[in-house]
Design an enzyme around this catalytic site. Structure first.
Site, PDB file in Angstrom:
ATOM      1  N   HIS A 140      -9.729   1.354  -1.204  1.00 23.49           N
ATOM      2  CA  HIS A 140      -8.293   1.194  -1.016  1.00 23.49           C
ATOM      3  C   HIS A 140      -7.686   0.748  -2.332  1.00 23.49           C
ATOM      4  O   HIS A 140      -7.850  -0.400  -2.757  1.00 23.49           O
ATOM      5  CB  HIS A 140      -8.026   0.162   0.075  1.00 23.49           C
ATOM      6  CG  HIS A 140      -6.613   0.185   0.588  1.00 23.49           C
ATOM      7  ND1 HIS A 140      -5.586   0.832  -0.068  1.00 23.49           N
ATOM      8  CD2 HIS A 140      -6.045  -0.360   1.702  1.00 23.49           C
ATOM      9  CE1 HIS A 140      -4.466   0.687   0.600  1.00 23.49           C
ATOM     10  NE2 HIS A 140      -4.721  -0.037   1.688  1.00 23.49           N
ATOM     11  N   HIS A 193      -3.806   7.484   6.243  1.00 19.20           N
ATOM     12  CA  HIS A 193      -3.874   6.197   5.546  1.00 19.20           C
ATOM     13  C   HIS A 193      -5.270   5.606   5.728  1.00 19.20           C
ATOM     14  O   HIS A 193      -5.871   5.130   4.774  1.00 19.20           O
ATOM     15  CB  HIS A 193      -2.801   5.259   6.080  1.00 19.20           C
ATOM     16  CG  HIS A 193      -2.690   3.980   5.324  1.00 19.20           C
ATOM     17  ND1 HIS A 193      -2.435   3.941   3.970  1.00 19.20           N
ATOM     18  CD2 HIS A 193      -2.808   2.691   5.720  1.00 19.20           C
ATOM     19  CE1 HIS A 193      -2.396   2.682   3.567  1.00 19.20           C
ATOM     20  NE2 HIS A 193      -2.621   1.898   4.608  1.00 19.20           N
ATOM     21  N   LYS A 239     -10.321   7.250   1.589  1.00 19.72           N
ATOM     22  CA  LYS A 239     -10.606   5.876   1.168  1.00 19.72           C
ATOM     23  C   LYS A 239     -12.090   5.535   1.323  1.00 19.72           C
ATOM     24  O   LYS A 239     -12.583   4.600   0.681  1.00 19.72           O
ATOM     25  CB  LYS A 239      -9.762   4.886   1.966  1.00 19.72           C
ATOM     26  CG  LYS A 239      -8.287   4.841   1.558  1.00 19.72           C
ATOM     27  CD  LYS A 239      -7.551   3.774   2.332  1.00 19.72           C
ATOM     28  CE  LYS A 239      -6.098   3.636   1.872  1.00 19.72           C
ATOM     29  NZ  LYS A 239      -5.261   4.776   2.290  1.00 19.72           N
ATOM     30  N   PHE A 249       1.242  -3.250   4.558  1.00 23.58           N
ATOM     31  CA  PHE A 249       1.619  -4.586   4.997  1.00 23.58           C
ATOM     32  C   PHE A 249       3.117  -4.771   4.708  1.00 23.58           C
ATOM     33  O   PHE A 249       3.632  -4.297   3.699  1.00 23.58           O
ATOM     34  CB  PHE A 249       0.830  -5.653   4.244  1.00 23.58           C
ATOM     35  CG  PHE A 249      -0.576  -5.852   4.746  1.00 23.58           C
ATOM     36  CD1 PHE A 249      -1.059  -5.165   5.839  1.00 23.58           C
ATOM     37  CD2 PHE A 249      -1.421  -6.756   4.106  1.00 23.58           C
ATOM     38  CE1 PHE A 249      -2.352  -5.369   6.305  1.00 23.58           C
ATOM     39  CE2 PHE A 249      -2.711  -6.957   4.559  1.00 23.58           C
ATOM     40  CZ  PHE A 249      -3.174  -6.264   5.660  1.00 23.58           C
ATOM     41  N   GLU A 261      -2.876   4.376  13.722  1.00 17.79           N
ATOM     42  CA  GLU A 261      -2.579   5.677  13.116  1.00 17.79           C
ATOM     43  C   GLU A 261      -2.944   6.818  14.057  1.00 17.79           C
ATOM     44  O   GLU A 261      -2.242   7.820  14.136  1.00 17.79           O
ATOM     45  CB  GLU A 261      -3.290   5.831  11.778  1.00 17.79           C
ATOM     46  CG  GLU A 261      -2.842   7.063  11.014  1.00 17.79           C
ATOM     47  CD  GLU A 261      -3.225   7.051   9.548  1.00 17.79           C
ATOM     48  OE1 GLU A 261      -2.752   7.931   8.812  1.00 17.79           O
ATOM     49  OE2 GLU A 261      -4.001   6.156   9.127  1.00 17.79           O
ATOM     50  N   CYS A 304       0.801  -1.226   0.000  1.00 21.49           N
ATOM     51  CA  CYS A 304       0.000   0.000   0.000  1.00 21.49           C
ATOM     52  C   CYS A 304       0.836   1.280   0.000  1.00 21.49           C
ATOM     53  O   CYS A 304       0.293   2.367  -0.154  1.00 21.49           O
ATOM     54  CB  CYS A 304      -0.926   0.024   1.215  1.00 21.49           C
ATOM     55  SG  CYS A 304      -1.767  -1.531   1.506  1.00 21.49           S
TER      56      CYS A 304
END
Length: 418
Positions: A345, A307, A340, A404, A318, A168
């Protein structure tokens, strides 16, 4: 911001994008600022059954951008990459570059899964349809740098041509590394960004197994992604591409380009902790590095495009990382949102798409809201702009991308260049 020299300064002069919000960079911000979702029902049929109720699908027909050879040779991820890159180039006014300038022009592109559609087609051909050979250009469609190659062939850019794949954070890394390349004099201009198109059966089954996808909203499927909300259930997969033209300030000034913003800070870190569980410490370090790189006081940051994937663990991590970076009092003053909620995403494209929306937010003095944040989560207790955008001057803004594998990127922007 006021600096003594143009040397080492990197500005943004062009934008291009395509996502479920529509075709073109302007529509991305328009829809995001209105909290209008492009997420729709998903009913694509595959050779095996999948359990995916909603997704962010590019609604536009882009086939008219390509001849039949290019359509057949390259994966869809490369096709949407060129659509975004072409718009960004046109927006920037870059054209008719001579050999010397082409040699100083680079391409920095990101993708998480590369040619996923071509991979699936090859396996279908062999295992479902029982054939003993696949299309001749399957390798070109599969290779992760296929999009970068297509952009290079269409532009004749002859500088560095590099593909980044950090899940990502892929396109955020691509933009950050393009910024560094220009800052340190390796090239004068670059197309930077990323793309993702992975709504294939194998990919969907993989995300099903990981159990990170959102439960469809029973009242309105477009509202299924709910970042920072107490009732969030995961993210919605989206496809898309975003491209940003970066130039040295001296190059942009010399040709009289319209400067949209300046990249002033880039921070990149690794958690080195867990393959999927986010670490607030690693995220905070990325933000701190971006602020340090900019030589900026943290109190000057006004808006953060988070994010914000709408996973339980991710949104809490976050929130903690922002508090750690800015201190509780300053963190509470920040305007923060996750777009998002409306475009899904887009994985390898996410960093670029969200940075593009952040640039437009700065230009319009509007911080886009976090759509569908109707139920406050006590553990996500910052100002996440629930349900609506706000008008606010945004001289400095940050965009976060956390992936990830523990890859973290923060990019810091200044609106005014002087």
């Amino acid at each position: 911001m006021g600096r003594d020299s143009d040397l080492g300064r990197v500005v943004i002069t062009g934008l291009g994008a395509v996502s479920c919000l529509g075709l073109g960079s302007d529509i991305q911000f328009q829809k995001a600022s209105l909290c209008n979702s492009g997420i729709t029902s998903f009913s694509n049929s595959f050779s095996i059954p999948v359990n995916l109720s909603c997704a962010g699908l590019v609604p536009a027909d882009i086939t008219n951008y390509f001849d039949s050879s290019t359509l057949g040779m390259y994966d869809r991820v490369a096709h949407i990459s060129w659509v975004a890159a072409k718009e960004a180039l046109e927006h920037s006014g870059l054209k008719d570059l001579g050999v010397e300038k082409l040699n100083r022009s680079g391409i920095f592109w990101g993708t998480g899964f590369g040619g996923a559609n071509t991979v699936e087609n090859a396996y279908d051909t062999i295992y479902i349809h029982g054939k003993d050979r696949v299309r001749p250009f399957t390798v070109i469609g599969v290779m992760a740098n296929g999009a970068t190659a297509l952009i290079s062939l269409n532009t004749a850019f002859k500088g560095p041509s590099i593909t980044y794949s950090t899940a990502c954070a892929s396109s955020a890394h691509a933009i950050g590394e393009a910024y560094r390349s220009i800052k340190h004099g390796y090239c004068d201009r670059a197309i930077a960004g990323g793309a993702e198109s992975l709504l294939t059966a194998a990919s969907i089954k993989s995300w099903e197994a990981l159990k990170t996808l959102a439960i469809p909203d029973s009242e309105n499927i477009a509202h299924s992604c709910k970042p920072f909300s107490k009732n969030r259930s995961g993210f919605v997969l989206g496809e898309g591409a975003a491209a940003i033209i970066l130039e040295s300030l001296s190059s942009a000034k010399k040709r009289g380009a319209i400067i949209l913003a300046e990249i002033i800070g880039y921070g990149a870190t690794s958690d080195s902790l867990h393959i999927t569980k986010p670490d607030p410490l690693g995220q905070s370090k990325a933000m701190q590095l971006a602020i340090k790189d900019a030589g900026l006081s943290a109190e000057k940051v006004v808006y953060i495009n988070a994010h914000g994937t709408a996973t339980q663990a991710g949104d809490i991590a976050e929130t903690i990382s922002i508090k750690n970076t800015f201190g509780l009092d300053q963190a509470k003053k920040l305007a923060i949102s996750s777009t998002k909620a409306v475009h899904g995403h887009t994985l390898g494209a996410a960093g670029a798409l969200e940075l593009l929306i952040t640039i437009q937010a700065m230009q319009n003095n509007i911080a886009p809201g976090t759509a569908f944040l109707e139920i406050n989560d006590p553990e996500c207790d910052l100002n996440y702009l629930p349900l609506r955008s706000i008008e606010i001057p945004i001289p400095y803004a940050m965009s976060n991308s956390f992936a990830f594998g523990g890859s973290n990127v923060s990019l810091l922007l200044a609106r005014d260049v002087n």
